[in-house]
Design a protein around this motif. Structure first.
Motif, PDB file in Angstrom:
ATOM      1  N   GLU A 126      37.692  43.778  40.561  1.00  0.00           N
ATOM      2  CA  GLU A 126      38.167  45.152  40.730  1.00  0.00           C
ATOM      3  C   GLU A 126      37.418  46.098  39.802  1.00  0.00           C
ATOM      4  O   GLU A 126      37.172  47.264  40.134  1.00  0.00           O
ATOM      5  CB  GLU A 126      39.677  45.214  40.452  1.00  0.00           C
ATOM      6  N   GLU A 127      37.060  45.605  38.620  1.00  0.00           N
ATOM      7  CA  GLU A 127      36.196  46.343  37.700  1.00  0.00           C
ATOM      8  C   GLU A 127      34.938  45.512  37.502  1.00  0.00           C
ATOM      9  O   GLU A 127      34.893  44.628  36.647  1.00  0.00           O
ATOM     10  CB  GLU A 127      36.899  46.583  36.366  1.00  0.00           C
ATOM     11  N   PRO A 128      33.903  45.736  38.318  1.00  0.00           N
ATOM     12  CA  PRO A 128      32.694  44.912  38.256  1.00  0.00           C
ATOM     13  C   PRO A 128      32.076  44.903  36.857  1.00  0.00           C
ATOM     14  O   PRO A 128      32.170  45.895  36.113  1.00  0.00           O
ATOM     15  CB  PRO A 128      31.765  45.587  39.269  1.00  0.00           C
ATOM     16  N   ILE A 129      31.470  43.781  36.511  1.00  0.00           N
ATOM     17  CA  ILE A 129      30.874  43.629  35.183  1.00  0.00           C
ATOM     18  C   ILE A 129      29.359  43.599  35.276  1.00  0.00           C
ATOM     19  O   ILE A 129      28.792  43.192  36.290  1.00  0.00           O
ATOM     20  CB  ILE A 129      31.397  42.352  34.471  1.00  0.00           C
ATOM     21  N   GLU A 130      28.712  44.024  34.208  1.00  0.00           N
ATOM     22  CA  GLU A 130      27.264  43.935  34.071  1.00  0.00           C
ATOM     23  C   GLU A 130      26.950  42.816  33.080  1.00  0.00           C
ATOM     24  O   GLU A 130      27.323  42.898  31.906  1.00  0.00           O
ATOM     25  CB  GLU A 130      26.688  45.255  33.551  1.00  0.00           C
ATOM     26  N   ILE A 131      26.291  41.781  33.555  1.00  0.00           N
ATOM     27  CA  ILE A 131      25.905  40.681  32.666  1.00  0.00           C
ATOM     28  C   ILE A 131      24.575  41.039  32.007  1.00  0.00           C
ATOM     29  O   ILE A 131      23.589  41.322  32.689  1.00  0.00           O
ATOM     30  CB  ILE A 131      25.809  39.356  33.445  1.00  0.00           C
ATOM     31  N   THR A 132      24.557  41.023  30.680  1.00  0.00           N
ATOM     32  CA  THR A 132      23.373  41.481  29.958  1.00  0.00           C
ATOM     33  C   THR A 132      22.530  40.353  29.378  1.00  0.00           C
ATOM     34  O   THR A 132      21.317  40.494  29.240  1.00  0.00           O
ATOM     35  CB  THR A 132      23.780  42.420  28.814  1.00  0.00           C
ATOM     36  N   ALA A 140      41.922  36.494  37.368  1.00  0.00           N
ATOM     37  CA  ALA A 140      42.585  35.885  36.211  1.00  0.00           C
ATOM     38  C   ALA A 140      41.633  35.002  35.420  1.00  0.00           C
ATOM     39  O   ALA A 140      41.693  34.954  34.182  1.00  0.00           O
ATOM     40  CB  ALA A 140      43.811  35.085  36.677  1.00  0.00           C
ATOM     41  N   ALA A 141      40.745  34.292  36.124  1.00  0.00           N
ATOM     42  CA  ALA A 141      39.763  33.455  35.427  1.00  0.00           C
ATOM     43  C   ALA A 141      38.828  34.321  34.585  1.00  0.00           C
ATOM     44  O   ALA A 141      38.513  33.975  33.433  1.00  0.00           O
ATOM     45  CB  ALA A 141      38.977  32.630  36.436  1.00  0.00           C
ATOM     46  N   ARG A 142      38.396  35.438  35.146  1.00  0.00           N
ATOM     47  CA  ARG A 142      37.522  36.330  34.370  1.00  0.00           C
ATOM     48  C   ARG A 142      38.252  36.857  33.134  1.00  0.00           C
ATOM     49  O   ARG A 142      37.680  36.915  32.040  1.00  0.00           O
ATOM     50  CB  ARG A 142      37.049  37.498  35.232  1.00  0.00           C
ATOM     51  N   GLU A 143      39.511  37.232  33.298  1.00  0.00           N
ATOM     52  CA  GLU A 143      40.293  37.690  32.156  1.00  0.00           C
ATOM     53  C   GLU A 143      40.383  36.612  31.079  1.00  0.00           C
ATOM     54  O   GLU A 143      40.417  36.911  29.884  1.00  0.00           O
ATOM     55  CB  GLU A 143      41.705  38.090  32.605  1.00  0.00           C
ATOM     56  N   GLY A 144      40.404  35.353  31.515  1.00  0.00           N
ATOM     57  CA  GLY A 144      40.465  34.238  30.575  1.00  0.00           C
ATOM     58  C   GLY A 144      39.124  33.820  30.011  1.00  0.00           C
ATOM     59  O   GLY A 144      39.059  32.916  29.178  1.00  0.00           O
ATOM     60  N   GLY A 145      38.040  34.449  30.490  1.00  0.00           N
ATOM     61  CA  GLY A 145      36.714  34.143  29.960  1.00  0.00           C
ATOM     62  C   GLY A 145      35.925  33.149  30.786  1.00  0.00           C
ATOM     63  O   GLY A 145      35.046  32.458  30.258  1.00  0.00           O
ATOM     64  N   LEU A 146      36.189  33.084  32.099  1.00  0.00           N
ATOM     65  CA  LEU A 146      35.502  32.138  32.967  1.00  0.00           C
ATOM     66  C   LEU A 146      35.028  32.843  34.230  1.00  0.00           C
ATOM     67  O   LEU A 146      35.802  33.554  34.882  1.00  0.00           O
ATOM     68  CB  LEU A 146      36.451  30.990  33.352  1.00  0.00           C
ATOM     69  N   ILE A 170      41.212  27.114  31.485  1.00  0.00           N
ATOM     70  CA  ILE A 170      41.281  28.507  31.933  1.00  0.00           C
ATOM     71  C   ILE A 170      41.680  28.567  33.410  1.00  0.00           C
ATOM     72  O   ILE A 170      42.511  29.388  33.816  1.00  0.00           O
ATOM     73  CB  ILE A 170      39.936  29.217  31.692  1.00  0.00           C
ATOM     74  N   LEU A 171      41.094  27.679  34.218  1.00  0.00           N
ATOM     75  CA  LEU A 171      41.442  27.645  35.639  1.00  0.00           C
ATOM     76  C   LEU A 171      42.904  27.260  35.842  1.00  0.00           C
ATOM     77  O   LEU A 171      43.567  27.798  36.756  1.00  0.00           O
ATOM     78  CB  LEU A 171      40.529  26.652  36.375  1.00  0.00           C
ATOM     79  N   GLU A 172      43.395  26.363  35.030  1.00  0.00           N
ATOM     80  CA  GLU A 172      44.803  25.991  35.140  1.00  0.00           C
ATOM     81  C   GLU A 172      45.689  27.213  34.937  1.00  0.00           C
ATOM     82  O   GLU A 172      46.627  27.463  35.720  1.00  0.00           O
ATOM     83  CB  GLU A 172      45.151  24.909  34.120  1.00  0.00           C
ATOM     84  N   GLN A 173      45.421  27.989  33.893  1.00  0.00           N
ATOM     85  CA  GLN A 173      46.228  29.184  33.637  1.00  0.00           C
ATOM     86  C   GLN A 173      46.077  30.189  34.787  1.00  0.00           C
ATOM     87  O   GLN A 173      47.053  30.831  35.195  1.00  0.00           O
ATOM     88  CB  GLN A 173      45.811  29.815  32.307  1.00  0.00           C
ATOM     89  N   ALA A 230      45.274  30.451  55.532  1.00  0.00           N
ATOM     90  CA  ALA A 230      44.391  30.880  54.446  1.00  0.00           C
ATOM     91  C   ALA A 230      45.076  31.922  53.567  1.00  0.00           C
ATOM     92  O   ALA A 230      45.922  32.697  54.028  1.00  0.00           O
ATOM     93  CB  ALA A 230      43.105  31.449  55.025  1.00  0.00           C
ATOM     94  N   HIS A 231      44.680  31.933  52.294  1.00  0.00           N
ATOM     95  CA  HIS A 231      45.332  32.821  51.325  1.00  0.00           C
ATOM     96  C   HIS A 231      44.262  33.545  50.495  1.00  0.00           C
ATOM     97  O   HIS A 231      44.117  33.297  49.291  1.00  0.00           O
ATOM     98  CB  HIS A 231      46.242  31.996  50.423  1.00  0.00           C
ATOM     99  N   PRO A 232      43.495  34.442  51.133  1.00  0.00           N
ATOM    100  CA  PRO A 232      42.414  35.123  50.399  1.00  0.00           C
ATOM    101  C   PRO A 232      42.914  35.974  49.243  1.00  0.00           C
ATOM    102  O   PRO A 232      42.207  36.139  48.245  1.00  0.00           O
ATOM    103  CB  PRO A 232      41.747  35.982  51.479  1.00  0.00           C
ATOM    104  N   GLU A 233      44.132  36.512  49.338  1.00  0.00           N
ATOM    105  CA  GLU A 233      44.671  37.310  48.232  1.00  0.00           C
ATOM    106  C   GLU A 233      44.834  36.447  46.979  1.00  0.00           C
ATOM    107  O   GLU A 233      44.555  36.901  45.862  1.00  0.00           O
ATOM    108  CB  GLU A 233      46.016  37.911  48.627  1.00  0.00           C
ATOM    109  N   ALA A 234      45.261  35.211  47.168  1.00  0.00           N
ATOM    110  CA  ALA A 234      45.414  34.312  46.026  1.00  0.00           C
ATOM    111  C   ALA A 234      44.053  33.975  45.415  1.00  0.00           C
ATOM    112  O   ALA A 234      43.912  33.915  44.192  1.00  0.00           O
ATOM    113  CB  ALA A 234      46.135  33.029  46.462  1.00  0.00           C
ATOM    114  N   ALA A 235      43.052  33.760  46.271  1.00  0.00           N
ATOM    115  CA  ALA A 235      41.717  33.465  45.762  1.00  0.00           C
ATOM    116  C   ALA A 235      41.188  34.617  44.915  1.00  0.00           C
ATOM    117  O   ALA A 235      40.621  34.406  43.836  1.00  0.00           O
ATOM    118  CB  ALA A 235      40.766  33.167  46.917  1.00  0.00           C
TER     119      ALA A 235
END
Length: 428
Positions: A22-28, A381-387, A419-422, A370-375
């Motif tokens: 939702e907020e795209p990131i720039e990898i530097t 959530a994974a990005r928020e956790g650092g993955l 991280i994926l578990e959370q 299929a559950h694309p919203e969950a994906a």
């Protein structure tokens, strides 16, 4: 600022150019199995630029080889002899398993598959291609025309007549309830029936494990059984190894080797991981197929010296450090850890894959829907956790795609799994 960059991106680039988050990131920058964004956040990278950073970020052996080559010459085209190109072609030909092999370098997997289609149709004098349902083969006009995934095929117009075959997805479709033996038999019968209703096709193109399709795959041996049917009729087999090549699956160096009963494919295509971020793709084919074209050709940027230097250094590192074996060992631990997690998350329909090529398919609990919203929620959530992970799938993009660099160690695998578990538990 990232927000300003996003606005500039939207102002000058196509609307259909996908961005994660939702907020795209720039990898530097990156190092090893980690990357950093422009705000200083550090992430464990479990997607590797779409399976492209195969060994590691900023690997000294590769950066040194690239810098040294850049100090000599970057590029000359295929109109001149090119020592790094010949050396890498020799190594890939030997590793391919294809007898009397010839190698042609391109700049991407899309272009590699496009070239393979050109060779197959010219060699066979047919523009009919067999492809797998749920498949993805690239972004060019011909590659889109054989892609069996609606979400990645924006037009039905094509220079090719494409016929789609069952078998790429084991747990969905009309044969999903069968055991592996009967599944293969049913898919082979379907192929034979299809061939009885059409003019002889040029080739079957298939990913041993479907990448964009969500890391789905058939039972081992399906493509060997297909090959026997195809070979009787002179139809070629093209193995699309853009995502499965170079030992990523752990058990084999190439994905086709899980289906090796009838020998190697007539052609294989490769890209992504061999360059570790540099733009390398290519085709390996038997000499009589590769040499069938009766007109001149060149490649301006395929096989250019700077990318070949990177490919040679990367392949050397991969082989000398047995990254295929590491993918088998660490990937095996990771997939079992994720299956243990998934057992407690009702939205997880299946954890699948092999080596460091793992898919987690999500569905609405208690159903196969299929559950694309969950994906999307897990991705965030994974990005928020650092993955960083990917997503895909032929059923409304409801599969998570996990494909770290092949040098991933056990501690990093455990960190990523935690991280994926959370992230997965957060959607319950």
């Amino acid at each position: 600022m990232t927000d300003d960059l996003l606005g500039r991106h939207r102002a000058v680039l196509p609307d259909w150019l996908a961005l994660y988050y939702e907020e795209p990131i720039e990898i530097t920058h990156g190092e090893g199995r980690h990357v950093w964004d422009s705000r200083g956040n550090r992430y464990l990278d479990f997607f590797g630029g779409i399976l492209t950073t195969m060994t590691a970020h900023a690997l000294p052996e590769i950066t040194k080889a690239v810098a040294e080559q850049a100090g000599r010459i970057l590029h000359s085209s295929t109109l001149y002899l090119n020592r790094p190109m010949v050396e890498l072609a020799e190594r890939i030909a030997q590793l391919s398993g294809i007898p009397n092999a010839r190698v042609f370098f391109t700049t991407s997997g899309t272009e590699a598959n496009d070239t393979a289609l050109l060779l197959a149709t010219a060699y066979r004098r047919s523009n009919t291609i067999l492809a797998m349902r749920n498949s993805y083969h690239g972004r060019s006009f011909s590659a889109v025309g054989i892609t069996g995934n609606r979400g990645w095929s924006p037009t039905s117009l094509s220079p090719l007549q494409t016929l789609y075959v069952h078998g790429g997805v084991r747990t969905r479709g009309p044969y999903a309830a069968l055991d592996d033996y009967d599944f293969v038999a049913a898919c082979v019968d379907d192929l034979k029936d299809l061939l009885g209703h059409t003019r002889p096709p040029a080739a079957l193109i298939a990913e041993p494990i479907q990448g964009v399709g969500g890391f789905t795959s058939p039972p081992d041996g399906l493509y060997a059984a297909f090959r026997e049917v195809l070979h009787e009729r002179g139809i070629l087999w093209i193995s699309d190894e853009v995502q499965t090549g170079w030992g990523r699956t752990g058990e084999h160096f190439w994905g086709w080797q899980a289906h090796a009963r009838s020998g190697p494919p007539d052609m294989l295509t490769f890209a992504k991981g061999i360059g570790n971020g540099m733009s390398i793709g290519g085709v390996v084919a038997r000499a009589e197929i590769m040499n069938c074209l009766d007109a001149n050709s060149i490649s301006t940027f395929g096989g250019t010296q700077i990318t070949m230097a990177a490919g040679l250094a990367n392949l050397t590192y991969l082989l000398e450090h047995d990254l295929q074996g590491n993918a088998r060992r660490v990937g095996g631990l990771l997939i079992e850890r994720l299956r243990a997690v998934a057992a407690h998350v009702p939205a997880v329909r299946e954890v699948r894959g092999r080596g460091l090529m793992i898919g987690i398919e999500l569905s609405k609990p208690g159903t196969d829907e299929a559950h694309p919203e969950a994906a999307s929620a897990v991705l965030e959530a994974a990005r928020e956790g650092g993955l960083l992970i990917g997503k895909g799938g032929g059923h409304d993009t409801s599969a998570l795609r996990i494909a770290p660099p092949l040098s991933l160690n056990v501690a990093e695998a455990e960190e990523g799994a935690a991280i994926l578990e959370q992230a997965l538990r957060s959607i319950q």
